[in-house]
Design an enzyme around this catalytic site. Structure first.
Site, PDB file in Angstrom:
ATOM      1  N   ASP A 195       0.688  -1.362   0.029  1.00 31.60           N
ATOM      2  CA  ASP A 195      -0.002   0.051  -0.089  1.00 31.60           C
ATOM      3  C   ASP A 195       0.640   1.231  -0.144  1.00 31.60           C
ATOM      4  OD1 ASP A 195      -2.745   0.872   0.310  1.00 31.60           O
ATOM      5  OD2 ASP A 195      -1.932   1.840   2.315  1.00 31.60           O
ATOM      6  N   GLU A 205       1.707  -0.624  -5.083  1.00 37.58           N
ATOM      7  CA  GLU A 205       0.848   0.467  -5.140  1.00 37.58           C
ATOM      8  C   GLU A 205       1.499   1.865  -5.285  1.00 37.58           C
ATOM      9  OE1 GLU A 205      -3.333   2.664  -3.987  1.00 37.58           O
ATOM     10  OE2 GLU A 205      -1.534   2.526  -2.504  1.00 37.58           O
TER      11      GLU A 205
HETATM   12  C1  GLC Z   1      -4.279   3.119  -0.686  1.00 38.83           C
HETATM   13  C2  GLC Z   1      -5.369   2.127  -0.547  1.00 38.83           C
HETATM   14  C3  GLC Z   1      -6.662   2.944   0.029  1.00 38.83           C
HETATM   15  C4  GLC Z   1      -6.466   3.353   1.163  1.00 38.83           C
HETATM   16  C5  GLC Z   1      -4.832   4.395   1.114  1.00 38.83           C
HETATM   17  C6  GLC Z   1      -4.390   4.485   2.570  1.00 38.83           C
HETATM   18  O1  GLC Z   1      -4.450   4.238  -1.582  1.00 38.83           O
HETATM   19  O2  GLC Z   1      -5.658   1.377  -1.792  1.00 38.83           O
HETATM   20  O3  GLC Z   1      -7.838   2.077   0.025  1.00 38.83           O
HETATM   21  O4  GLC Z   1      -7.316   4.333   1.618  1.00 38.83           O
HETATM   22  O5  GLC Z   1      -3.890   3.489   0.369  1.00 38.83           O
HETATM   23  O6  GLC Z   1      -4.089   3.368   3.235  1.00 38.83           O
END
Ligand code: GLC
Length: 566
Positions: free
Chosen positions: A222, A286
């Protein structure tokens, strides 16, 4: 034949090294909303385990589970209070073990979400940091600073929270006086860790091992581009947009994203994963980073294995844009020897069956409410099926978000009282937020909660139209979206499209995307028509599957993708 068309090689076929993650199709489960085993209205791990055979039959290779850790759920579990335990909402560690065992028995890999940028404010480390006071070892695990101004009443810098409002919150010290400030790039309940601190690094390596020892096959990381902040935390006079990776032309590089120092973290994690030997366990970033040349630095050979390709998700429904993003994604990934990934939907964006039903050319909305222009459902689904068929024909690894195999649209008229996304709350409703794509999945049209669980409860209300999309309405039904996904995933595997080479075919009308995938030495034409006029398939082309009905024998109508053997 296609021989009459000129072609341009944009990606060579994978050779000897075709380990699973280079071509895997990975299904994202959002545990709150996939299957509720106990009827409390929130999905859970026993619910997931029970329904894993559905995924085996769908034909995916792996599942990725959004966070199931112990958490106060201020951001649907992306606020973790204990990285080594399951939240009672979702079950127990034994349930997690049972899930992994069942998945492996069915030949499915399991990837879990790891949230290293921030914890919950209810994490014992943060609680200890509050209690210990300024300058302590405990505070140094997070980003605490004194405020500006004579009485420290102004935040240390001008950073905003991605969810709206200030990126800093002031704490009250143990003696009751107003104290230091802590950084939270997300919700106030999500304090950012201090990744300059070796203790934080060691802790996360131990967490990796904890889950690897339990047999999981990898991590989706994340906010992978956010861990390391620029030294000195300089001001950044702009709104934060994590979920589009956009840096406005001429604006300086944001000091909180994509800092060079972050790569050292992933190099050390790669060593941890590699120490577990074969088959490979993987890391997927991500990272909302642009341009692609910077994004693929996360997947250099000694770092992560995959990174989400959000440029594909964000491309406009225009042939030129799609050709461009496919070409540039593959070239960028090839430049570091990584597979490209492809994704159209996830738990943070409007589902593509709704997104593609909005006018082409407009900015991607962050959620849709009843007050907004509504997507055209029929058009959206038609384009979504065409987009999916194009995506699943491409070499590399593809991600599917739960429910897209049903052609599910977003819930676009959720009333404010039900909304739970902190984005909605922190922006006073200005940003609609992400609840619309997180609504529980319909399994059976005529059951309470559309078969999501044994009771009628669901943590977000399901729109009545979801019944039409239920699994039992599509199972075995010719032409249904579910059967289309099943057929396409089978063909993708049979023809090894995930590891094929790719050529761009030229000489067709401009609003047609025409590609040739050469998986396993066979030639598969992928043709998407985004123009108004139908397009004739080349003579001799043998249709394998189409996202919608063809006109006549060999004419591909608008917003339709065909795979054909040529
Ligand atoms: C990422 C996740 C999202 C979350 C954010 C903070 O973007 O995919 O759902 O709110 O991180 O952890």
């Amino acid at each position: 034949m296609t021989d009459t068309l000129s072609s341009q090689l944009i990606h060579p076929a994978a050779t000897e090294d075709a380990t699973w993650w280079r071509h895997a199709v990975i299904y994202q489960i959002y545990p709150r909303s996939w299957a509720d085993g106990d009827g409390d209205g929130v999905g859970d791990l026993p619910g997931v385990t029970q329904r894993l055979p559905y995924l085996q039959a769908l034909g995916v290779d792996a599942v990725w589970l959004s966070p199931f850790y112990r958490s106060p759920q201020a951001d649907a579990g992306y606020d973790v209070a204990d990285y080594r335990d399951i939240d009672p909402l979702f079950g127990t560690l034994e349930d997690a073990d049972a899930l992994v065992a069942k998945a492996h028995e069915l030949g499915l890999k399991v990837i879990v979400d790891l949230v290293p940028n921030h914890s919950s404010d209810e994490h014992p480390w943060f609680q200890a940091a509050l209690a210990a006071g300024p300058g302590s070892r405990e505070r140094n695990r997070y980003i605490f600073r004194d405020g500006r101004g004579p009485d420290g009443s102004e935040p240390p810098n001008d950073w905003h929270s991605v969810f709206g409002g200030q990126g800093w919150t002031r704490v009250t010290e143990a003696d009751g006086t107003p104290g230091q400030w802590y950084l939270h790039l997300f919700d106030v309940k999500q304090p950012d860790f201090n990744w300059d601190n070796a203790e934080v690094r060691e802790e996360f390596e131990a967490i990796l091992r904890f889950w690897l020892d339990r047999g999981i096959d990898g991590f989706r990381v994340d906010v992978a581009h956010g861990l390391v902040k620029e030294a000195g935390l300089p001001n950044y006079d702009a709104e934060l947009h994590i979920l589009d990776g956009e840096v406005r032309p001429g604006a300086p590089m944001p000091p909180m994203w994509d800092q060079d120092g972050v790569h050292e973290v992933y190099r050390s994690w790669r060593k941890v994963l590699d120490s577990y030997g074969k088959p490979d366990r993987i890391l997927c970033a991500e990272a909302w980073v642009r341009p692609q040349e910077r994004a693929v630095r996360y997947v250099r050979p000694d770092e992560m294995h995959q990174a989400f390709n959000f440029d594909f998700l964000q491309a406009q429904w225009r042939a030129e844009d799609l050709r461009e993003v496919i070409d540039s994604s593959l070239k960028a990934a090839d430049s570091v020897g990584a597979p490209s990934t492809w994704v159209l939907s996830n738990h943070d964006v409007v589902r593509h069956a709704s997104r593609l039903g909005l006018p082409v050319g407009q900015r991607r909305p962050n959620g849709i409410s009843a007050q907004d222009p509504q997507p055209d459902r029929e058009l959206g689904l038609r384009r979504a099926r065409a987009a999916t068929l194009l995506m699943l024909g491409l070499p590399g690894s593809a991600y599917i978000y739960q429910g897209e195999e049903l052609g599910l649209p977003d819930s676009t008229d959720l009333e404010a009282q039900y909304r739970q996304d902190p984005t909605f709350l922190r922006s006073n409703g200005e940003e609609v937020g992400r609840d619309g794509c997180r609504v529980p999945i319909p399994w059976k049209k005529d059951a309470p909660s559309f078969g999501f669980g044994p009771s009628g409860q669901t943590w977000l209300p399901q729109p009545p139209i979801y019944g039409e999309y239920a699994v039992d309405q599509q199972d075995g039904v010719d032409g249904s979206t579910l059967e289309l996904y099943r057929q396409v995933l089978r063909l993708r595997r049979e023809r090894a499209l995930g590891s094929g080479g790719l050529q761009l075919l030229e000489g067709l009308p401009d609003d047609v995307v025409a590609l040739l995938n050469t998986g396993r030495g066979e030639r598969t034409l992928l043709l998407t028509n985004l123009g108004e006029e139908p397009v004739r398939l080349p003579p001799g082309a043998e249709v394998l599957v189409a996202s919608g009905p063809l006109t006549g024998e060999d004419e591909v109508p608008t917003d339709t993708t065909v795979w054909a053997a040529v």
